[in-house]
Design a protein around this motif. Structure first.
Motif, PDB file in Angstrom:
ATOM      1  N   THR A  29      -5.714   2.842  -1.532  1.00 37.28           N
ATOM      2  CA  THR A  29      -5.228   2.777  -2.924  1.00 37.28           C
ATOM      3  C   THR A  29      -6.302   3.157  -3.937  1.00 37.28           C
ATOM      4  OG1 THR A  29      -3.831   0.956  -2.200  1.00 37.28           O
ATOM      5  CG2 THR A  29      -3.908   1.362  -4.539  1.00 37.28           C
ATOM      6  N   GLN A  53      -4.345  -3.899  -2.773  1.00 33.92           N
ATOM      7  CA  GLN A  53      -3.683  -3.552  -1.510  1.00 33.92           C
ATOM      8  C   GLN A  53      -4.640  -3.729  -0.327  1.00 33.92           C
ATOM      9  OE1 GLN A  53      -3.208  -1.974  -4.454  1.00 33.92           O
ATOM     10  NE2 GLN A  53      -1.212  -2.968  -4.438  1.00 33.92           N
ATOM     11  N   ALA A  92       0.828  -1.218   0.000  1.00 35.58           N
ATOM     12  CA  ALA A  92       0.000   0.000   0.000  1.00 35.58           C
ATOM     13  C   ALA A  92       0.859   1.262   0.000  1.00 35.58           C
ATOM     14  CB  ALA A  92      -0.939  -0.011   1.204  1.00 35.58           C
ATOM     15  N   VAL A 141      -6.715  -3.053  -8.114  1.00 34.91           N
ATOM     16  CA  VAL A 141      -5.839  -2.768  -6.973  1.00 34.91           C
ATOM     17  C   VAL A 141      -6.126  -3.774  -5.863  1.00 34.91           C
ATOM     18  CG1 VAL A 141      -5.530  -0.354  -7.602  1.00 34.91           C
ATOM     19  CG2 VAL A 141      -7.336  -0.932  -5.998  1.00 34.91           C
ATOM     20  N   ALA A 190       2.028   2.095  -3.536  1.00 37.06           N
ATOM     21  CA  ALA A 190       1.038   2.096  -4.615  1.00 37.06           C
ATOM     22  C   ALA A 190       0.968   3.433  -5.354  1.00 37.06           C
ATOM     23  CB  ALA A 190      -0.338   1.728  -4.048  1.00 37.06           C
ATOM     24  N   ASP A 191       1.001   4.539  -4.612  1.00 31.13           N
ATOM     25  CA  ASP A 191       0.851   5.833  -5.275  1.00 31.13           C
ATOM     26  C   ASP A 191       1.992   6.078  -6.267  1.00 31.13           C
ATOM     27  OD1 ASP A 191      -0.884   8.053  -5.544  1.00 31.13           O
ATOM     28  OD2 ASP A 191       0.545   9.296  -4.453  1.00 31.13           O
TER      29      ASP A 191
END
Ligand code: NAP
Length: 331
Positions: free
Chosen positions: A118, A113, A79, A111, A82-83
């Protein structure tokens, strides 16, 4: 035909890519560092209760992965990673003869996570975001190798669109996963399933604490109870897991070489010497919701703080204890 581009060659990414490839479903794994070298040379070393196989999953780094219009991106990074990964991928070109302007952000992204963060990060860039809660007993302590302590099903997923709804793309994904030996169902309200998962994940970092089993179990029960109160106050009533077990399938843990109980993904990160842990997105998600909805979260905040500081000091598992967490919570 849909190809799944699995981004992140850790426990979940390796397991998913191996199972899809074994079921002859097109898949491309995106790896980096030692994982890339090992999987390119030897394939994914996939161990489950039936034994170990080398699975020759196609693998490349991001630069070596040419996106096509039928691709679905599957994000299997942690997580807290993720960005960055979504930002790296969103504006990459898609090689579409019918549309010279096509970009990755036009493709669906799934996604996987834990936590609740997310989906919004993905929706900032991608128009179609599929969200899932995933139960999979997967451990990866060496590059390119994963042990999954269950078979048939190897994992259980609840999948819907973010923020809500479901459609034919979700149904197609569910069907492909089922072909790959993974139990899955589509839901038009995925958030309660993510909330249910988070109730368990607030305990991930407890495995890093010194103390007796009894102390860890008692702390886990209290962390989950605190998380449940916060989620309910925030209007996020967790789903009923027993219903899913009945209708979709459940994980049956079996003895598996290379898999040990009590080593969830946060423990694995620390054991591998990872550069960050997921605690800010698990306990930290409960703390955030508590602050937004004015609900006290002393235990989740204390665990986040104690584990975060211990990780920053580079300490080994067991250095900080249940008693340390309770002392901070009582301050
Ligand atoms: N493990 C389980 O049993 C389990 C079960 C259910 C859910 N989950 C959840 O699933 C998610 C993934 O967990 P995991 O245990 O599979 O994590 P993991 O083992 O740490 O795997 C993440 C992988 O993604 C790679 N990565 C990170 N950023 C990347 C990028 N920008 N490009 C390419 N690769 C990148 C990482 O590489 P580096 O090592 O180089 O950073 C690592 O190999 C987490 O949210 C976790 O909580 C895990």
């Amino acid at each position: 035909m849909t190809r799944y581009v699995v981004i992140g060659a850790g426990a979940v990414g390796l397991a998913l890519a191996a199972r899809l490839h074994l079921a002859e479903i097109p898949v491309a794994l995106v790896a980096r560092g030692a994982s890339l070298d090992v999987v390119a040379r030897d394939g994914v070393r996939y161990t489950d209760p039936t034994g170990t196989r080398a699975v020759a999953v196609p693998v490349a780094d991001r630069a070596g992965t040419r996106l096509a219009p039928d691709d679905v991106l599957v994000l299997t990074v942690k997580a807290q990673q993720a960005d960055d990964a979504l930002g790296e991928w969103a504006w990459q070109p898609v090689h579409d003869p019918a549309d010279p302007h096509a970009l990755a952000a036009d493709l669906p992204v799934l996604v996987l996570q834990n936590g609740l963060a997310t989906e919004a990060q993905a929706l900032r860039r991608f128009a179609t975001v599929l969200s899932a809660s995933i139960l999979v007993p997967a451990q990866s302590l060496e590059p390119g190798a994963v042990a999954v302590a269950a078979a048939d099903p190897a994992a259980v997923l609840s999948i819907g669109l973010a923020p809500d709804g479901t459609d034919a793309r979700v149904d197609a994904l569910v069907a492909d996963l089922q072909r790959a030996g993974i139990a899955a169902h589509s839901t038009d309200d995925v958030l309660p399933w993510k909330a249910l998962k988070l109730l368990g994940n607030v305990n991930n970092a407890v495995e890093l604490l010194g103390g007796s089993d009894e102390e860890r179990k008692a702390l886990s029960r209290e962390l989950t109870a605190e998380a449940r109160t916060v989620l309910e106050e925030a209007g996020l009533e967790p789903a009923d897991g027993a219903e899913r077990d009945e209708a979709v399938g459940r994980i049956r843990i079996q003895p598996t070489e290379g898999w040990e109980p009590g080593r969830a993904s946060t423990f694995q990160s620390v054991a591998r010497g990872a550069s960050s842990v997921e605690t800010d997105y698990l306990n930290g998600e409960i703390v955030l919701l508590g602050r937004l909805h004015e609900v006290p979260t002393p235990l989740n905040a204390a665990l986040q703080r104690v584990v975060g500081a211990s990780f920053a000091r580079g300490e080994a598992p067991g250095t900080v204890t249940v008693a340390d967490v309770r002392a901070v919570a009582a301050r």
